[in-house]
Design an enzyme around this catalytic site. Sequence first.
Site, PDB file in Angstrom:
ATOM      1  N   HIS A  17       0.844  -1.204   0.000  1.00  0.00           N
ATOM      2  CA  HIS A  17       0.000   0.000   0.000  1.00  0.00           C
ATOM      3  C   HIS A  17       0.881   1.257   0.000  1.00  0.00           C
ATOM      4  CE1 HIS A  17      -3.133  -2.691   2.117  1.00  0.00           C
ATOM      5  NE2 HIS A  17      -3.683  -2.367   0.977  1.00  0.00           N
ATOM      6  N   LYS A  41     -15.820  -6.170   5.271  1.00  0.00           N
ATOM      7  CA  LYS A  41     -14.906  -7.082   5.957  1.00  0.00           C
ATOM      8  C   LYS A  41     -15.003  -6.919   7.479  1.00  0.00           C
ATOM      9  CE  LYS A  41     -11.477  -6.782   2.283  1.00  0.00           C
ATOM     10  NZ  LYS A  41     -10.165  -6.271   1.891  1.00  0.00           N
ATOM     11  N   ARG A  90      -2.337  -5.519  -8.406  1.00  0.00           N
ATOM     12  CA  ARG A  90      -1.171  -6.373  -8.162  1.00  0.00           C
ATOM     13  C   ARG A  90      -1.050  -7.480  -9.190  1.00  0.00           C
ATOM     14  NH1 ARG A  90      -3.136  -8.098  -2.548  1.00  0.00           N
ATOM     15  NH2 ARG A  90      -5.014  -7.905  -3.812  1.00  0.00           N
ATOM     16  N   SER A 128      -3.129  -7.769   3.072  1.00  0.00           N
ATOM     17  CA  SER A 128      -3.276  -7.574   4.517  1.00  0.00           C
ATOM     18  C   SER A 128      -3.610  -8.890   5.213  1.00  0.00           C
ATOM     19  CB  SER A 128      -4.367  -6.545   4.801  1.00  0.00           C
ATOM     20  OG  SER A 128      -4.020  -5.317   4.222  1.00  0.00           O
TER      21      SER A 128
HETATM   22  N1  COA Z   1      -0.335  -3.878  -1.539  1.00  0.00           N
HETATM   23  C1  COA Z   1      -0.729  -4.804  -0.694  1.00  0.00           C
HETATM   24  N2  COA Z   1      -1.992  -5.246  -0.603  1.00  0.00           N
HETATM   25  C2  COA Z   1      -2.880  -4.698  -1.404  1.00  0.00           C
HETATM   26  C3  COA Z   1      -2.550  -3.719  -2.343  1.00  0.00           C
HETATM   27  C4  COA Z   1      -1.209  -3.314  -2.392  1.00  0.00           C
HETATM   28  N3  COA Z   1      -0.780  -2.389  -3.233  1.00  0.00           N
HETATM   29  N4  COA Z   1      -3.649  -3.375  -3.012  1.00  0.00           N
HETATM   30  C5  COA Z   1      -4.638  -4.124  -2.527  1.00  0.00           C
HETATM   31  N5  COA Z   1      -4.178  -4.923  -1.555  1.00  0.00           N
HETATM   32  C6  COA Z   1      -4.909  -5.928  -0.802  1.00  0.00           C
HETATM   33  C7  COA Z   1      -5.386  -5.481   0.527  1.00  0.00           C
HETATM   34  O1  COA Z   1      -4.424  -5.721   1.497  1.00  0.00           O
HETATM   35  C8  COA Z   1      -6.594  -6.341   0.704  1.00  0.00           C
HETATM   36  O2  COA Z   1      -6.187  -7.605   1.137  1.00  0.00           O
HETATM   37  P1  COA Z   1      -7.099  -8.513   2.069  1.00  0.00           P
HETATM   38  O3  COA Z   1      -8.380  -8.733   1.327  1.00  0.00           O
HETATM   39  O4  COA Z   1      -6.255  -9.688   2.220  1.00  0.00           O
HETATM   40  O5  COA Z   1      -7.313  -7.734   3.321  1.00  0.00           O
HETATM   41  C9  COA Z   1      -7.135  -6.477  -0.705  1.00  0.00           C
HETATM   42  O6  COA Z   1      -6.057  -6.251  -1.546  1.00  0.00           O
HETATM   43  C10 COA Z   1      -8.153  -5.464  -1.063  1.00  0.00           C
HETATM   44  O7  COA Z   1      -8.036  -4.435  -0.160  1.00  0.00           O
HETATM   45  P2  COA Z   1      -8.143  -2.881  -0.405  1.00  0.00           P
HETATM   46  O8  COA Z   1      -7.334  -2.427  -1.534  1.00  0.00           O
HETATM   47  O9  COA Z   1      -7.914  -2.250   0.917  1.00  0.00           O
HETATM   48  O10 COA Z   1      -9.553  -2.745  -0.863  1.00  0.00           O
HETATM   49  P3  COA Z   1     -10.721  -3.102  -0.029  1.00  0.00           P
HETATM   50  O11 COA Z   1     -11.471  -4.086  -0.842  1.00  0.00           O
HETATM   51  O12 COA Z   1     -10.394  -3.477   1.350  1.00  0.00           O
HETATM   52  O13 COA Z   1     -11.376  -1.661   0.022  1.00  0.00           O
HETATM   53  C11 COA Z   1     -12.990  -0.049  -0.313  1.00  0.00           C
HETATM   54  C12 COA Z   1     -12.494  -1.448  -0.640  1.00  0.00           C
HETATM   55  C13 COA Z   1     -12.934   0.246   1.171  1.00  0.00           C
HETATM   56  C14 COA Z   1     -12.162   0.969  -1.055  1.00  0.00           C
HETATM   57  C15 COA Z   1     -14.440  -0.033  -0.838  1.00  0.00           C
HETATM   58  O14 COA Z   1     -15.141  -1.098  -0.266  1.00  0.00           O
HETATM   59  C16 COA Z   1     -15.129   1.260  -0.493  1.00  0.00           C
HETATM   60  O15 COA Z   1     -14.920   2.257  -1.142  1.00  0.00           O
HETATM   61  N6  COA Z   1     -15.973   1.206   0.564  1.00  0.00           N
HETATM   62  C17 COA Z   1     -16.742   2.366   1.005  1.00  0.00           C
HETATM   63  C18 COA Z   1     -18.219   2.195   0.642  1.00  0.00           C
HETATM   64  C19 COA Z   1     -18.397   2.390  -0.824  1.00  0.00           C
HETATM   65  O16 COA Z   1     -18.182   3.459  -1.374  1.00  0.00           O
HETATM   66  N7  COA Z   1     -18.847   1.315  -1.491  1.00  0.00           N
HETATM   67  C20 COA Z   1     -19.080   1.314  -2.913  1.00  0.00           C
HETATM   68  C21 COA Z   1     -17.890   0.709  -3.619  1.00  0.00           C
HETATM   69  S1  COA Z   1     -18.135   0.663  -5.357  1.00  0.00           S
END
Ligand code: COA
Length: 159
Positions: A17, A41, A90, A128
């Site tokens: 990240h 989550k 990724r 993560s």
């Molecule tokens: N390096 C390491 N890990 C990464 C990464 C990177 N560059 N990019 C993504 N990941 C991993 C994360 O660690 C996470 O791993 P995990 O599932 O093992 O925990 C996974 O990829 C996805 O995580 P992340 O990038 O944090 O996205 P997310 O799916 O957790 O987040 C939100 C999604 C929060 C951005 C999205 O749900 C959101 O915007 N929520 C708010 C409500 C909303 O607007 N909803 C409508 C969405 S269209």
Amino acid sequence: MITAIYPGTFDPITNGHSDIVARAACLFDNVIVAVAKSTSKTTAFTIDERVAMAREACAGLERVEVRSFDGLMTNFARERQAKVIVRGLRAVSDFENEFQMAGMNRHLNNEAETVFLMPAEHLSFISSSLVREVASYGGDVGNFVHESVKTALQERLAR
Ligand code: COA
């Protein structure tokens, strides 16, 4: 001035990240690391803990701020006048979900454009949940997370 928002759960923030944040900071005038309060989550860390860890991990980066948000990310982007939504890609496996999310976000806020950045190759396998799993079995996660995150993981998850 272009403000970019980098939203995520960051449970916890990893070096993958942080790599994306650093790349975004080179491209845009301001970067907001937006830590989602409500997510589908079940998180290991509270919102305050996730924000605090993200702040520590991004402390050396200029023009980067870490904020929490609740509700729709696109509303927060509008509130902060962010014209760019940064997401990391990724591997091909990330694409489908990201494609759907970018489409929905565009529908919700047509003024913000999603931009995908790739982390450095040696960080592309980190997530993560994998980091949490390795830490929970006492494995060394020092290469994958900031020192303060490593300590937090050891205190929270070590069995
Ligand atoms: N390096 C390491 N890990 C990464 C990464 C990177 N560059 N990019 C993504 N990941 C991993 C994360 O660690 C996470 O791993 P995990 O599932 O093992 O925990 C996974 O990829 C996805 O995580 P992340 O990038 O944090 O996205 P997310 O799916 O957790 O987040 C939100 C999604 C929060 C951005 C999205 O749900 C959101 O915007 N929520 C708010 C409500 C909303 O607007 N909803 C409508 C969405 S269209």
